[in-house]
Design a protein around this motif. Structure first.
Motif, PDB file in Angstrom:
ATOM      1  N   LEU A 103     -49.291  20.181  -5.769  1.00 58.56           N
ATOM      2  CA  LEU A 103     -47.864  20.291  -6.017  1.00 58.56           C
ATOM      3  C   LEU A 103     -47.621  20.632  -7.478  1.00 58.56           C
ATOM      4  O   LEU A 103     -48.463  20.375  -8.341  1.00 58.56           O
ATOM      5  CB  LEU A 103     -47.153  18.974  -5.685  1.00 58.56           C
ATOM      6  N   SER A 104     -46.449  21.186  -7.754  1.00 58.09           N
ATOM      7  CA  SER A 104     -46.045  21.492  -9.117  1.00 58.09           C
ATOM      8  C   SER A 104     -44.728  20.788  -9.392  1.00 58.09           C
ATOM      9  O   SER A 104     -43.816  20.809  -8.568  1.00 58.09           O
ATOM     10  CB  SER A 104     -45.885  23.004  -9.295  1.00 58.09           C
ATOM     11  N   GLY A 105     -44.630  20.142 -10.540  1.00 55.60           N
ATOM     12  CA  GLY A 105     -43.397  19.440 -10.883  1.00 55.60           C
ATOM     13  C   GLY A 105     -43.680  18.227 -11.734  1.00 55.60           C
ATOM     14  O   GLY A 105     -44.774  18.061 -12.272  1.00 55.60           O
ATOM     15  N   ARG A 106     -42.698  17.387 -11.861  1.00 50.36           N
ATOM     16  CA  ARG A 106     -42.852  16.141 -12.618  1.00 50.36           C
ATOM     17  C   ARG A 106     -43.625  15.147 -11.766  1.00 50.36           C
ATOM     18  O   ARG A 106     -43.227  14.867 -10.627  1.00 50.36           O
ATOM     19  CB  ARG A 106     -41.493  15.571 -12.997  1.00 50.36           C
ATOM     20  N   PRO A 107     -44.723  14.572 -12.275  1.00 46.21           N
ATOM     21  CA  PRO A 107     -45.572  13.709 -11.449  1.00 46.21           C
ATOM     22  C   PRO A 107     -44.831  12.551 -10.795  1.00 46.21           C
ATOM     23  O   PRO A 107     -45.010  12.290  -9.601  1.00 46.21           O
ATOM     24  CB  PRO A 107     -46.628  13.212 -12.446  1.00 46.21           C
ATOM     25  N   ALA A 108     -43.995  11.841 -11.548  1.00 47.16           N
ATOM     26  CA  ALA A 108     -43.325  10.669 -10.980  1.00 47.16           C
ATOM     27  C   ALA A 108     -42.428  11.052  -9.816  1.00 47.16           C
ATOM     28  O   ALA A 108     -42.423  10.402  -8.769  1.00 47.16           O
ATOM     29  CB  ALA A 108     -42.520   9.946 -12.062  1.00 47.16           C
ATOM     30  N   GLU A 109     -41.663  12.131  -9.980  1.00 52.55           N
ATOM     31  CA  GLU A 109     -40.747  12.550  -8.921  1.00 52.55           C
ATOM     32  C   GLU A 109     -41.512  13.060  -7.714  1.00 52.55           C
ATOM     33  O   GLU A 109     -41.170  12.745  -6.559  1.00 52.55           O
ATOM     34  CB  GLU A 109     -39.809  13.629  -9.453  1.00 52.55           C
ATOM     35  N   ALA A 110     -42.549  13.873  -7.963  1.00 51.64           N
ATOM     36  CA  ALA A 110     -43.315  14.445  -6.855  1.00 51.64           C
ATOM     37  C   ALA A 110     -44.034  13.362  -6.059  1.00 51.64           C
ATOM     38  O   ALA A 110     -44.057  13.391  -4.816  1.00 51.64           O
ATOM     39  CB  ALA A 110     -44.318  15.464  -7.385  1.00 51.64           C
ATOM     40  N   LEU A 111     -44.615  12.384  -6.746  1.00 53.03           N
ATOM     41  CA  LEU A 111     -45.351  11.324  -6.055  1.00 53.03           C
ATOM     42  C   LEU A 111     -44.410  10.408  -5.278  1.00 53.03           C
ATOM     43  O   LEU A 111     -44.739   9.949  -4.174  1.00 53.03           O
ATOM     44  CB  LEU A 111     -46.171  10.526  -7.053  1.00 53.03           C
ATOM     45  N   ALA A 112     -43.234  10.117  -5.833  1.00 55.56           N
ATOM     46  CA  ALA A 112     -42.259   9.317  -5.097  1.00 55.56           C
ATOM     47  C   ALA A 112     -41.817  10.042  -3.826  1.00 55.56           C
ATOM     48  O   ALA A 112     -41.595   9.420  -2.785  1.00 55.56           O
ATOM     49  CB  ALA A 112     -41.054   9.001  -5.983  1.00 55.56           C
TER      50      ALA A 112
END
Length: 318
Positions: A103-112
């Motif tokens: 995935l691409s993006g902000r880690p915290a948002e993507a993992l949530a």
């Protein structure tokens, strides 16, 4: 939230030592669940040091900084992290269905977000040298605070044997039974999802459940409590009885799980940290608050996350 489909045990992976330990723990847990394992890697195109540091080890940061300076496209190398990890896990855990996702993006948002489609999400965290416990960074705290599925934090030095009782020589061994699962419970507002998660975790491991309830007297009792042993004893009996009543239907629902109940005077977080030293897993709760401001996990869960020496599962509930 109603769920009709459970897909995977999911782990956030970045190539660091702590995330590799989390992936190994998640693989073992997926086998206990009988579910596939999903390795998720999040690449942040424009790294932000405060967001990235908790998920990246120093060696990993240096490696990719050097590749960037040499003009190597980041995504080209990042893709190897989940693929290489998946190959190793398949060799060490034959028969386990392992998949990867980039995935691409902000880690915290993507993992949530990916946690929403998982039975649970597993993250790695650095251990605190010398004093035990976790070093939970901003990404890990943000995921724990906003994910609406259980999140498990695993230390970088966590080994399979650490979850098991010692053998006759006094050495923890994966060939011995699991240590107990520890549940931190507030009997003022006991939540079924939290309690059910802990019982199911103990049942999967074939081990006992140790329920720890810490209590303090109401403010109007506190001043004279240390001197009035009779009053303190009465309050202790009241708390113990209340805990027994909360646990009664769950004992019937999970007759295969041996339950130990402990109603202890004092700070709940401290009692749970102490109990974590002999636990295979510590289970605590977090009340869901859909506020966009800050990370709200509660003082007891915060204490356990930073000081427990066993993996910690944080179960969100209403």
């Amino acid at each position: 939230m109603t769920r009709t489909l459970t897909l995977t045990v999911t782990v956030g992976l970045d190539g660091s030592r702590e995330s590799r330990a989390a992936a190994e723990w998640a693989a073992r847990e997926a086998q206990l669940f009988g579910l596939p394992l999903k390795l998720v890697h999040v690449w942040e195109p424009v790294p932000e040091p405060m967001a990235q540091a908790p998920l990246l080890g120093a060696e990993t940061q240096q490696h990719w900084s050097e590749r960037s300076e040499m003009g190597v496209p980041p995504a080209e190398g990042w893709g190897r992290i989940p693929r290489d990890a998946a190959e190793g896990i398949r060799l060490r855990h034959p028969g386990l269905d392992v998949m990867t996702e980039q995935l691409s993006g902000r880690p915290a948002e993507a993992l949530a977000d990916v946690a929403q489609e998982a039975e649970l999400l597993v993250l790695g965290s650095r251990g605190l040298s010398g004093i035990g416990g976790f070093m939970v960074g901003s990404v890990g705290l943000a995921v724990v605070a906003h994910a609406e599925r259980p999140v498990v934090l695993v230390r970088a030095d966590q080994q399979a044997a650490d979850e098991h009782e010692s053998d006759p020589a006094g050495i923890p061994s994966a060939a011995t039974p699991f240590r107990p699962v520890v549940l931190g419970l507030d009997i003022e507002s006991p939540d079924e999802e939290l309690i059910g998660f802990a019982f199911a975790a103990a049942s999967r491991r074939g081990t006992s459940l140790r329920v720890v309830h810490g209590w303090n007297p109401p403010p109007y009792y506190a001043y004279g409590l240390s001197a009035d042993l009779e009053l303190r004893g009465e309050l202790a009996r009241r708390e113990t009885t209340a805990l027994t009543e909360v646990m009664r239907p769950w004992r019937k629902k999970f007759p295969d799980v041996e339950v130990t109940e402990e109603s202890l005077y004092g700070t709940p977080g401290s009692h749970l940290v102490d109990a974590s030293r002999e636990a295979s897993l510590v289970v605590v709760g977090r009340r869901i608050r859909r506020s966009p401001f800050g990370a709200h996990i509660g003082p007891v869960t915060h204490t356990v996350l930073h000081h427990a020496t066993a993996p910690v599962a944080v179960v969100p509930h209403g």
